[in-house]
Structures are given as structure tokens and as C-alpha cells.
Write a protein that holds these residues in place. Structure first.
Motif, PDB file in Angstrom:
ATOM      1  N   GLY A  32       0.846  -1.179   0.000  1.00 19.47           N
ATOM      2  CA  GLY A  32       0.000   0.000   0.000  1.00 19.47           C
ATOM      3  C   GLY A  32       0.884   1.231   0.000  1.00 19.47           C
ATOM      4  N   GLU A  33       0.291   2.378   0.235  1.00 15.49           N
ATOM      5  CA  GLU A  33       1.065   3.620   0.189  1.00 15.49           C
ATOM      6  C   GLU A  33       1.946   3.778   1.421  1.00 15.49           C
ATOM      7  OE1 GLU A  33       0.437   8.374  -0.606  1.00 15.49           O
ATOM      8  OE2 GLU A  33      -1.275   7.037  -0.670  1.00 15.49           O
ATOM      9  N   TYR A  34       1.486   3.260   2.553  1.00 19.64           N
ATOM     10  CA  TYR A  34       2.240   3.378   3.802  1.00 19.64           C
ATOM     11  C   TYR A  34       2.515   2.012   4.411  1.00 19.64           C
ATOM     12  CZ  TYR A  34       1.419   8.367   3.654  1.00 19.64           C
ATOM     13  OH  TYR A  34       1.411   9.686   3.288  1.00 19.64           O
ATOM     14  N   MET A  35       3.645   1.915   5.131  1.00 22.28           N
ATOM     15  CA  MET A  35       4.049   0.681   5.790  1.00 22.28           C
ATOM     16  C   MET A  35       4.083   0.901   7.301  1.00 22.28           C
ATOM     17  SD  MET A  35       7.305  -0.166   3.302  1.00 22.28           S
ATOM     18  CE  MET A  35       7.746  -1.731   3.988  1.00 22.28           C
ATOM     19  N   THR A  36       3.831  -0.161   8.055  1.00 25.08           N
ATOM     20  CA  THR A  36       3.984  -0.102   9.506  1.00 25.08           C
ATOM     21  C   THR A  36       5.457  -0.316   9.845  1.00 25.08           C
ATOM     22  OG1 THR A  36       3.674  -2.469   9.800  1.00 25.08           O
ATOM     23  CG2 THR A  36       1.677  -1.094   9.831  1.00 25.08           C
ATOM     24  N   ILE A  51      15.350   8.796   8.370  1.00 25.70           N
ATOM     25  CA  ILE A  51      14.307   8.157   7.563  1.00 25.70           C
ATOM     26  C   ILE A  51      13.013   8.932   7.790  1.00 25.70           C
ATOM     27  CG2 ILE A  51      13.682   6.458   9.333  1.00 25.70           C
ATOM     28  CD1 ILE A  51      13.312   4.444   7.006  1.00 25.70           C
ATOM     29  N   PRO A  52      12.331   9.323   6.711  1.00 24.56           N
ATOM     30  CA  PRO A  52      11.085  10.088   6.883  1.00 24.56           C
ATOM     31  C   PRO A  52       9.945   9.206   7.376  1.00 24.56           C
ATOM     32  CG  PRO A  52      11.615   9.818   4.554  1.00 24.56           C
ATOM     33  CD  PRO A  52      12.716   9.185   5.320  1.00 24.56           C
ATOM     34  N   TYR A  53       9.046   9.796   8.145  1.00 22.78           N
ATOM     35  CA  TYR A  53       7.898   9.059   8.676  1.00 22.78           C
ATOM     36  C   TYR A  53       6.736  10.007   8.879  1.00 22.78           C
ATOM     37  CZ  TYR A  53       9.207  10.924  13.266  1.00 22.78           C
ATOM     38  OH  TYR A  53       9.509  11.753  14.315  1.00 22.78           O
ATOM     39  N   THR A  54       5.565   9.437   9.077  1.00 28.31           N
ATOM     40  CA  THR A  54       4.351  10.196   9.342  1.00 28.31           C
ATOM     41  C   THR A  54       3.802   9.720  10.675  1.00 28.31           C
ATOM     42  OG1 THR A  54       3.878  10.337   6.997  1.00 28.31           O
ATOM     43  CG2 THR A  54       2.042  10.728   8.484  1.00 28.31           C
ATOM     44  N   LYS A  55       3.410  10.663  11.510  1.00 27.93           N
ATOM     45  CA  LYS A  55       2.871  10.307  12.817  1.00 27.93           C
ATOM     46  C   LYS A  55       1.502  10.936  12.977  1.00 27.93           C
ATOM     47  CE  LYS A  55       4.031  10.144  17.668  1.00 27.93           C
ATOM     48  NZ  LYS A  55       5.024  10.450  18.684  1.00 27.93           N
ATOM     49  N   ARG A  56       0.541  10.120  13.344  1.00 30.79           N
ATOM     50  CA  ARG A  56      -0.812  10.571  13.604  1.00 30.79           C
ATOM     51  C   ARG A  56      -1.199  10.034  14.970  1.00 30.79           C
ATOM     52  NH1 ARG A  56      -5.868  11.428  10.067  1.00 30.79           N
ATOM     53  NH2 ARG A  56      -5.285  13.558   9.739  1.00 30.79           N
ATOM     54  N   GLY A  57      -1.230  10.897  15.968  1.00 33.67           N
ATOM     55  CA  GLY A  57      -1.434  10.421  17.329  1.00 33.67           C
ATOM     56  C   GLY A  57      -0.216   9.607  17.728  1.00 33.67           C
ATOM     57  N   GLN A  58      -0.432   8.363  18.106  1.00 32.87           N
ATOM     58  CA  GLN A  58       0.686   7.488  18.460  1.00 32.87           C
ATOM     59  C   GLN A  58       1.054   6.529  17.327  1.00 32.87           C
ATOM     60  OE1 GLN A  58      -0.425   5.551  22.087  1.00 32.87           O
ATOM     61  NE2 GLN A  58      -0.012   7.363  23.324  1.00 32.87           N
ATOM     62  N   ILE A  61       2.676   5.477  13.929  1.00 35.24           N
ATOM     63  CA  ILE A  61       3.777   5.888  13.056  1.00 35.24           C
ATOM     64  C   ILE A  61       3.720   5.040  11.797  1.00 35.24           C
ATOM     65  CG2 ILE A  61       6.274   6.007  12.793  1.00 35.24           C
ATOM     66  CD1 ILE A  61       6.412   6.468  15.825  1.00 35.24           C
ATOM     67  N   ARG A  62       3.774   5.697  10.651  1.00 36.12           N
ATOM     68  CA  ARG A  62       3.767   5.017   9.350  1.00 36.12           C
ATOM     69  C   ARG A  62       4.904   5.577   8.501  1.00 36.12           C
ATOM     70  NH1 ARG A  62       0.892   1.729  11.437  1.00 36.12           N
ATOM     71  NH2 ARG A  62      -1.317   1.444  11.089  1.00 36.12           N
ATOM     72  N   TYR A  63       5.359   4.755   7.577  1.00 32.95           N
ATOM     73  CA  TYR A  63       6.448   5.120   6.678  1.00 32.95           C
ATOM     74  C   TYR A  63       5.939   5.003   5.253  1.00 32.95           C
ATOM     75  CZ  TYR A  63       8.998   4.100  10.940  1.00 32.95           C
ATOM     76  OH  TYR A  63       9.427   4.078  12.237  1.00 32.95           O
ATOM     77  N   LYS A  64       6.153   6.031   4.449  1.00 31.79           N
ATOM     78  CA  LYS A  64       5.718   5.990   3.052  1.00 31.79           C
ATOM     79  C   LYS A  64       6.579   4.961   2.314  1.00 31.79           C
ATOM     80  CE  LYS A  64       3.984   8.963  -0.468  1.00 31.79           C
ATOM     81  NZ  LYS A  64       3.667  10.321  -0.822  1.00 31.79           N
ATOM     82  N   THR A  65       5.930   4.040   1.636  1.00 28.54           N
ATOM     83  CA  THR A  65       6.617   2.925   0.993  1.00 28.54           C
ATOM     84  C   THR A  65       7.717   3.407   0.042  1.00 28.54           C
ATOM     85  OG1 THR A  65       4.612   1.604   1.151  1.00 28.54           O
ATOM     86  CG2 THR A  65       6.260   0.857  -0.413  1.00 28.54           C
ATOM     87  N   SER A  66       7.414   4.380  -0.792  1.00 27.36           N
ATOM     88  CA  SER A  66       8.412   4.857  -1.760  1.00 27.36           C
ATOM     89  C   SER A  66       9.613   5.476  -1.055  1.00 27.36           C
ATOM     90  CB  SER A  66       7.786   5.857  -2.723  1.00 27.36           C
ATOM     91  OG  SER A  66       7.263   6.962  -2.014  1.00 27.36           O
ATOM     92  N   GLU A  67       9.387   6.145   0.096  1.00 30.11           N
ATOM     93  CA  GLU A  67      10.494   6.769   0.828  1.00 30.11           C
ATOM     94  C   GLU A  67      11.359   5.731   1.532  1.00 30.11           C
ATOM     95  OE1 GLU A  67       8.443  11.103   1.705  1.00 30.11           O
ATOM     96  OE2 GLU A  67       8.389   9.578   3.272  1.00 30.11           O
ATOM     97  N   VAL A  68      10.762   4.646   1.995  1.00 29.74           N
ATOM     98  CA  VAL A  68      11.547   3.574   2.629  1.00 29.74           C
ATOM     99  C   VAL A  68      12.489   2.953   1.607  1.00 29.74           C
ATOM    100  CG1 VAL A  68      11.427   1.261   3.656  1.00 29.74           C
ATOM    101  CG2 VAL A  68       9.848   3.048   4.419  1.00 29.74           C
ATOM    102  N   PHE A  69      11.973   2.643   0.422  1.00 29.40           N
ATOM    103  CA  PHE A  69      12.821   2.025  -0.587  1.00 29.40           C
ATOM    104  C   PHE A  69      13.826   3.021  -1.160  1.00 29.40           C
ATOM    105  CE2 PHE A  69       9.428  -1.094  -0.304  1.00 29.40           C
ATOM    106  CZ  PHE A  69      10.187  -2.247  -0.185  1.00 29.40           C
ATOM    107  N   ALA A  70      13.482   4.303  -1.208  1.00 24.55           N
ATOM    108  CA  ALA A  70      14.451   5.321  -1.631  1.00 24.55           C
ATOM    109  C   ALA A  70      15.579   5.422  -0.612  1.00 24.55           C
ATOM    110  CB  ALA A  70      13.761   6.670  -1.803  1.00 24.55           C
ATOM    111  N   PHE A  71      15.239   5.329   0.673  1.00 21.92           N
ATOM    112  CA  PHE A  71      16.241   5.336   1.736  1.00 21.92           C
ATOM    113  C   PHE A  71      17.192   4.151   1.580  1.00 21.92           C
ATOM    114  CE2 PHE A  71      17.486   3.625   5.896  1.00 21.92           C
ATOM    115  CZ  PHE A  71      18.230   4.681   6.390  1.00 21.92           C
ATOM    116  N   MET A  72      16.631   2.986   1.307  1.00 22.56           N
ATOM    117  CA  MET A  72      17.469   1.798   1.133  1.00 22.56           C
ATOM    118  C   MET A  72      18.335   1.913  -0.121  1.00 22.56           C
ATOM    119  SD  MET A  72      17.005  -0.002   3.765  1.00 22.56           S
ATOM    120  CE  MET A  72      17.824  -1.513   3.306  1.00 22.56           C
TER     121      MET A  72
END
Length: 103
Positions: free
Chosen positions: A43-47, A71-78, A80-91
């Protein structure tokens, strides 16, 4: 009896991928295929657990990368999700190319 459009019977993520494939020129297909496969798997975001499983990072390493803003991440309340494309770009950014073969 109600008649459905053919794409209406296909689950949303699969039909979106099909529409996207239709728009991409065949020359670009091989370049975009890895990203399409990743999005269909995660999906668009990963746990955090999915990031750990896919990258081989431990939860402590992932927490360190997050706290040092490596590593970029998104936080909503508690949550935390990581955008899939950004995780693989980081790698991919840490990739070290192989040496040229010795003749």
C-alpha cells in the motif's frame, strides 16, 4: 439485474494498478514495475513491522533512524507510518555498486 463495469468488480488497488499500467508507455514499464509491485504489496504506507521485515532493521535501529531524522515518517497520534516509496528510496540511497570485473 444490474450491469457492472468490468473494473467495478476488481478490488480498488488492483484496478488502480491496471489503470496506471495502461497509462505508462511500454518503454517505461520496466522502470516503474518495481514501484508498482511494492505499492501492491504494502500500500502507500508501511507499519514499523513491515519496514523491519522488508529492510532487516531491528526496531531499535528503526527508532534510531527516526529520532535522528535519517528516515522520513508520518505520525498521527501514536501511530507511526512510513511511506513505501520513501523507505525504498532510503534503502537505495545506501546502495554500494559492485566493482568492475578484473580482466
Amino acid at each position: 439485474m444490474q450491469i457492472h463495469e468490468p473494473l467495478a468488480l476488481i478490488p480498488a488497488p488492483v484496478s488502480e494498478i491496471g489503470l496506471e499500467l495502461g497509462r505508462v508507455a511500454s518503454a517505461d514499464l520496466l522502470a516503474t514495475m518495481p514501484e508498482i509491485i511494492r505499492r501492491s504489496r504494502f500500500g502507500e504506507y508501511m507499519t514499523g513491522g513491515q519496514v523491519e521485515a522488508e529492510t532487516g532493521l531491528s526496531s531499535r535501529q528503526l527508532r534510531h533512524l527516526r529520532s535522528t531524522r535519517q528516515i522520513p515518517y508520518t505520525k498521527r497520534g501514536q501511530t507511526i507510518r512510513y511511506k513505501t516509496s520513501e523507505v525504498f528510496a532510503f534503502m537505495d540511497a545506501g546502495r554500494i555498486p559492485a566493482r568492475d570485473p578484473i580482466p
